[in-house]
Design an enzyme around this catalytic site. Sequence first.
Site, PDB file in Angstrom:
ATOM      1  N   LYS A   1      76.131  23.293  97.666  1.00 25.85           N
ATOM      2  CA  LYS A   1      75.532  23.571  97.016  1.00 25.85           C
ATOM      3  C   LYS A   1      73.994  23.923  96.913  1.00 25.85           C
ATOM      4  O   LYS A   1      72.577  24.642  98.102  1.00 25.85           O
ATOM      5  CB  LYS A   1      75.383  24.984  96.199  1.00 25.85           C
ATOM      6  CG  LYS A   1      77.233  25.744  96.631  1.00 25.85           C
ATOM      7  CD  LYS A   1      77.355  26.872  95.525  1.00 25.85           C
ATOM      8  CE  LYS A   1      76.732  27.722  95.846  1.00 25.85           C
ATOM      9  NZ  LYS A   1      77.197  28.878  96.085  1.00 25.85           N
TER      10      LYS A   1
ATOM     11  N   ASP B   1      77.429  54.398  98.495  1.00 27.29           N
ATOM     12  CA  ASP B   1      77.745  53.847  97.117  1.00 27.29           C
ATOM     13  C   ASP B   1      78.643  52.730  96.529  1.00 27.29           C
ATOM     14  O   ASP B   1      79.512  52.757  97.933  1.00 27.29           O
ATOM     15  CB  ASP B   1      77.946  55.201  96.138  1.00 27.29           C
ATOM     16  CG  ASP B   1      77.444  55.272  95.142  1.00 27.29           C
ATOM     17  OD1 ASP B   1      77.542  54.455  94.140  1.00 27.29           O
ATOM     18  OD2 ASP B   1      76.127  56.498  94.923  1.00 27.29           O
TER      19      ASP B   1
ATOM     20  N   HIS C   1      88.230  20.731  79.128  1.00 27.52           N
ATOM     21  CA  HIS C   1      87.321  19.543  79.330  1.00 27.52           C
ATOM     22  C   HIS C   1      86.066  19.707  77.924  1.00 27.52           C
ATOM     23  O   HIS C   1      85.478  19.018  77.451  1.00 27.52           O
ATOM     24  CB  HIS C   1      86.732  19.050  80.005  1.00 27.52           C
ATOM     25  CG  HIS C   1      85.271  19.935  80.927  1.00 27.52           C
ATOM     26  ND1 HIS C   1      85.047  20.507  81.834  1.00 27.52           N
ATOM     27  CD2 HIS C   1      84.834  21.369  79.879  1.00 27.52           C
ATOM     28  CE1 HIS C   1      84.162  21.237  81.888  1.00 27.52           C
ATOM     29  NE2 HIS C   1      84.638  22.138  80.414  1.00 27.52           N
ATOM     30  N   HIS C   2      86.538  21.121  76.925  1.00 33.25           N
ATOM     31  CA  HIS C   2      86.331  21.739  75.773  1.00 33.25           C
ATOM     32  C   HIS C   2      86.655  21.285  74.340  1.00 33.25           C
ATOM     33  O   HIS C   2      86.388  21.110  74.119  1.00 33.25           O
ATOM     34  CB  HIS C   2      86.004  23.087  76.034  1.00 33.25           C
ATOM     35  CG  HIS C   2      85.307  23.262  77.199  1.00 33.25           C
ATOM     36  ND1 HIS C   2      83.593  24.004  76.762  1.00 33.25           N
ATOM     37  CD2 HIS C   2      85.530  23.478  78.226  1.00 33.25           C
ATOM     38  CE1 HIS C   2      83.644  24.490  78.319  1.00 33.25           C
ATOM     39  NE2 HIS C   2      84.124  24.853  78.699  1.00 33.25           N
TER      40      HIS C   2
ATOM     41  N   GLU D   1      84.648  31.636  82.813  1.00 31.29           N
ATOM     42  CA  GLU D   1      83.518  32.760  82.262  1.00 31.29           C
ATOM     43  C   GLU D   1      82.082  32.181  82.468  1.00 31.29           C
ATOM     44  O   GLU D   1      80.604  31.842  82.805  1.00 31.29           O
ATOM     45  CB  GLU D   1      83.246  33.350  80.417  1.00 31.29           C
ATOM     46  CG  GLU D   1      82.696  33.644  79.765  1.00 31.29           C
ATOM     47  CD  GLU D   1      82.370  35.164  80.879  1.00 31.29           C
ATOM     48  OE1 GLU D   1      83.076  35.734  80.971  1.00 31.29           O
ATOM     49  OE2 GLU D   1      81.128  35.712  79.693  1.00 31.29           O
TER      50      GLU D   1
ATOM     51  N   SER E   1      70.644  31.811  97.030  1.00 32.78           N
ATOM     52  CA  SER E   1      71.037  32.015  98.159  1.00 32.78           C
ATOM     53  C   SER E   1      69.980  33.526  98.988  1.00 32.78           C
ATOM     54  O   SER E   1      69.717  32.694 100.153  1.00 32.78           O
ATOM     55  CB  SER E   1      71.807  32.207  98.735  1.00 32.78           C
ATOM     56  OG  SER E   1      73.033  31.167  98.081  1.00 32.78           O
TER      57      SER E   1
ATOM     58  N   HIS F   1      75.103  35.685  68.436  1.00 27.51           N
ATOM     59  CA  HIS F   1      73.397  35.419  69.462  1.00 27.51           C
ATOM     60  C   HIS F   1      74.198  35.241  70.616  1.00 27.51           C
ATOM     61  O   HIS F   1      73.671  35.941  71.836  1.00 27.51           O
ATOM     62  CB  HIS F   1      72.797  34.080  68.948  1.00 27.51           C
ATOM     63  CG  HIS F   1      71.648  33.419  69.977  1.00 27.51           C
ATOM     64  ND1 HIS F   1      70.472  33.668  70.953  1.00 27.51           N
ATOM     65  CD2 HIS F   1      72.300  32.035  70.595  1.00 27.51           C
ATOM     66  CE1 HIS F   1      70.065  32.700  71.779  1.00 27.51           C
ATOM     67  NE2 HIS F   1      71.265  31.706  71.867  1.00 27.51           N
TER      68      HIS F   1
ATOM     69  N   HIS G   1      85.789  28.601  80.478  1.00 27.60           N
ATOM     70  CA  HIS G   1      85.110  28.063  81.686  1.00 27.60           C
ATOM     71  C   HIS G   1      84.836  28.747  83.079  1.00 27.60           C
ATOM     72  O   HIS G   1      83.594  28.675  83.406  1.00 27.60           O
ATOM     73  CB  HIS G   1      85.964  26.369  81.964  1.00 27.60           C
ATOM     74  CG  HIS G   1      84.860  26.039  82.663  1.00 27.60           C
ATOM     75  ND1 HIS G   1      83.736  25.008  82.101  1.00 27.60           N
ATOM     76  CD2 HIS G   1      84.703  25.463  84.154  1.00 27.60           C
ATOM     77  CE1 HIS G   1      83.574  24.533  82.622  1.00 27.60           C
ATOM     78  NE2 HIS G   1      83.656  24.702  83.982  1.00 27.60           N
TER      79      HIS G   1
ATOM     80  N   ARG H   1      75.908  20.743  65.853  1.00 32.04           N
ATOM     81  CA  ARG H   1      75.038  21.850  66.290  1.00 32.04           C
ATOM     82  C   ARG H   1      75.965  22.663  64.844  1.00 32.04           C
ATOM     83  O   ARG H   1      76.494  22.228  64.338  1.00 32.04           O
ATOM     84  CB  ARG H   1      75.879  22.509  67.600  1.00 32.04           C
ATOM     85  CG  ARG H   1      77.223  21.629  67.303  1.00 32.04           C
ATOM     86  CD  ARG H   1      77.641  21.967  69.149  1.00 32.04           C
ATOM     87  NE  ARG H   1      77.404  23.827  69.320  1.00 32.04           N
ATOM     88  CZ  ARG H   1      78.007  24.294  70.577  1.00 32.04           C
ATOM     89  NH1 ARG H   1      79.141  23.271  70.668  1.00 32.04           N
ATOM     90  NH2 ARG H   1      78.027  25.378  70.971  1.00 32.04           N
TER      91      ARG H   1
ATOM     92  N   THR I   1      79.094  22.140  94.000  1.00 29.81           N
ATOM     93  CA  THR I   1      78.307  22.668  93.272  1.00 29.81           C
ATOM     94  C   THR I   1      76.710  21.552  94.056  1.00 29.81           C
ATOM     95  O   THR I   1      75.970  22.252  94.514  1.00 29.81           O
ATOM     96  CB  THR I   1      78.144  22.107  92.215  1.00 29.81           C
ATOM     97  OG1 THR I   1      79.171  22.909  91.029  1.00 29.81           O
ATOM     98  CG2 THR I   1      76.755  22.610  91.350  1.00 29.81           C
TER      99      THR I   1
ATOM    100  N   SER J   1      85.845  47.109  80.006  1.00 30.06           N
ATOM    101  CA  SER J   1      84.035  47.506  81.242  1.00 30.06           C
ATOM    102  C   SER J   1      84.242  46.057  82.547  1.00 30.06           C
ATOM    103  O   SER J   1      83.539  46.505  83.806  1.00 30.06           O
ATOM    104  CB  SER J   1      82.757  47.249  80.097  1.00 30.06           C
ATOM    105  OG  SER J   1      82.422  47.565  81.364  1.00 30.06           O
ATOM    106  N   SER J   2      84.314  44.701  81.606  1.00 26.44           N
ATOM    107  CA  SER J   2      83.648  43.597  83.362  1.00 26.44           C
ATOM    108  C   SER J   2      85.104  43.820  84.239  1.00 26.44           C
ATOM    109  O   SER J   2      84.427  43.099  85.248  1.00 26.44           O
ATOM    110  CB  SER J   2      84.118  42.899  82.592  1.00 26.44           C
ATOM    111  OG  SER J   2      83.740  42.307  82.038  1.00 26.44           O
TER     112      SER J   2
ATOM    113  N   TRP K   1      81.360  31.775  69.078  1.00 27.12           N
ATOM    114  CA  TRP K   1      81.545  32.750  69.551  1.00 27.12           C
ATOM    115  C   TRP K   1      82.803  32.837  70.231  1.00 27.12           C
ATOM    116  O   TRP K   1      83.859  33.045  70.843  1.00 27.12           O
ATOM    117  CB  TRP K   1      80.203  32.867  71.121  1.00 27.12           C
ATOM    118  CG  TRP K   1      80.624  31.787  71.808  1.00 27.12           C
ATOM    119  CD1 TRP K   1      80.748  30.511  71.838  1.00 27.12           C
ATOM    120  CD2 TRP K   1      81.289  31.820  73.252  1.00 27.12           C
ATOM    121  NE1 TRP K   1      80.660  29.914  72.835  1.00 27.12           N
ATOM    122  CE2 TRP K   1      81.217  30.854  73.905  1.00 27.12           C
ATOM    123  CE3 TRP K   1      81.994  32.950  74.418  1.00 27.12           C
ATOM    124  CZ2 TRP K   1      81.275  30.589  75.320  1.00 27.12           C
ATOM    125  CZ3 TRP K   1      82.117  32.933  75.289  1.00 27.12           C
ATOM    126  CH2 TRP K   1      81.879  31.763  75.984  1.00 27.12           C
TER     127      TRP K   1
ATOM    128  N   TYR L   1      81.124  30.289  85.369  1.00 23.51           N
ATOM    129  CA  TYR L   1      81.329  30.709  86.721  1.00 23.51           C
ATOM    130  C   TYR L   1      80.894  31.936  86.695  1.00 23.51           C
ATOM    131  O   TYR L   1      80.244  32.428  87.865  1.00 23.51           O
ATOM    132  CB  TYR L   1      81.974  29.993  87.677  1.00 23.51           C
ATOM    133  CG  TYR L   1      81.867  27.897  87.546  1.00 23.51           C
ATOM    134  CD1 TYR L   1      81.123  27.396  87.728  1.00 23.51           C
ATOM    135  CD2 TYR L   1      82.869  27.661  86.423  1.00 23.51           C
ATOM    136  CE1 TYR L   1      80.651  26.208  87.633  1.00 23.51           C
ATOM    137  CE2 TYR L   1      82.932  26.419  86.191  1.00 23.51           C
ATOM    138  CZ  TYR L   1      81.576  25.532  87.070  1.00 23.51           C
ATOM    139  OH  TYR L   1      81.472  24.151  86.565  1.00 23.51           O
TER     140      TYR L   1
END
Lengths: 41, 530
Positions: free
Chosen positions: B330, B105, B301-302, B254, B267, B76, B252, B449, B327, B168-169, B141, B256
């Site tokens: 913004k 293009d 921090h993870h 990722e 925006s 998932h 991390h 979890r 943040t 690809s990315s 994951w 963002y």
Amino acid sequence: MDKKEQTSQKKELDRKNMLVVIILGSIAIGLYAGFIYFYSS
Amino acid sequence: MSEAVIHDDHHDHKPSGIGRWLFSTNHKDIGTMYLVFALIMFFVGGAMSMVIRAELFQPGIQYVDPQFYNSMVTVHALVMIFGALMPAGVGLANWMVPLMIGAPDMALPRMNNMSFWILPFAFTLLLSTFFMQGGAPAGGWTMYPPLVLQLGDGFPYLVFAVHFLGISSIMGAINIIATVFNMRAPGMTFMRLPLFVWAWIITAFLLIAAMPVLAGGVTMLLTDKYFGTAFFDAAGGGDPVMFQHIFWFFGHPEVYILVLPSFGVISQIIPTFSRKPLFGYTSMVYATASIAFLSFFVWAHHMFTVGMPLTGELFFMYATMSIAVPTGVKIFNWMATMWRGSMTFETPMLFAIGVLFMFSIGGFSGLMMGITPVDFQYHDTYFIVAHFHYVIVPGIIFGIIGGIYFWLPKWTGNMYDEKLGKLHFWISTISVNVLFFPMHFIGLAGMPRRIPDYSVQFADWNSIISIGGFVFGASQLILVWVVIKCVRGGEKATDQVWEGAHGLEWTLPSPPPFHTFTTPPKVTDATAHS
């Protein structure tokens, strides 16, 4: 703008685009390979 | 309508048949393919979350065995992150970046085609693992060793799927950077770029810096399993915790990579429906860049509970908290844009305001978890699940859906059904809060979890959460219906579509011709977003 000028502008744009691909592609591949090399040495 | 656009209308030759899509080099077609692929993956990943919520509806093992449940949780996440959210962001970028900067293009159209067609191939690899000896990935994951190394035949498929998704990315990121750097229309200076384009430039650089690290990490996992290395094997002198550092150094940023395009979308939406220019454009650009830069210094921090020196824990705690500053800039600027604006609340604006409120909930719980000693209490509980789902669902998915409603009339030439759009927003908003808010309570009460069974004390909230989940999942079918209805017909959209819309993309006809801006437009302060 005549056709010759358009072609030369197109070539210049292609060259700049390829430069971006080479620079950023090298950074990505360098990070990948350098990273593995760093941990294996 | 500009002269360039009229010129384009006479040369609007579309290829036909399947070849139009298979060999497409047109940014609009490729953008459409990315968005359709993302929507399919959104429902595939969503179906897996329905299995999870059905299993958790009551305590005890109900429908699936624990191994399959773990596969559902793992796949998932992989499908939603790499298959739905990232391709949706790239799809929006493909459609809108060339139109916003006045380019005909993307800079590298063939590479653009290849970036897209790698995706279905990579997901076939990943999803095929369900039919293999040992089943689909079930270790989360995050792919932590040694657990992930216990996966059966599916392991190399997982690793190669991640490699292909990374390739690809990175190709997509290089393409966006080349397009913005080299193909802006005359007068489109960097500080005149729409915020959505800025968000994507910064995201693209994040992708180039972060994805190779993940690719390197999973390559080392592969060599540990099949080639006798011991990068992460303690018995061979390696360190399994090192993989966690590597993973989160990617993981991390990722977050963002996923959220910045959504910020870019809102925006664009908020100034349009506030009928005011964006407040603090320059500070928005710098705040976005600061968030991206800081995201490389907060990864541990993870891992507070893994164990690290006190200095390290303090460093990562303060670094994490410092991200709240840009943040906050913004959020303040979006609110200041709305302040005394002539606001109307069409569906895209509702979704943008939804992002503002509900992303902030996820942001605040993130701040709570950034406090090291407090995180020891929250770690691996449903509080974490509540936090990151508030960031991802109403923070990112709502932003993407808002963008789809915002640009759909431009893409199709027809207005969508506003009543259905609003119905979609309200059902989604109510159900998403029923789904995720009570997870804070059961998390604080100690529910772990990634477990298919739980103590009976959590039963009531889990039933309510599951009902919220089923309603949220079903309500997304409204979006599909709105899109199909809009593609098939409806009230004709004007070129500008929205009264308060400004920028090059709104000077084009709705729908835009197949080839646009073959003659670059001239950009002035009046036609630029800022």
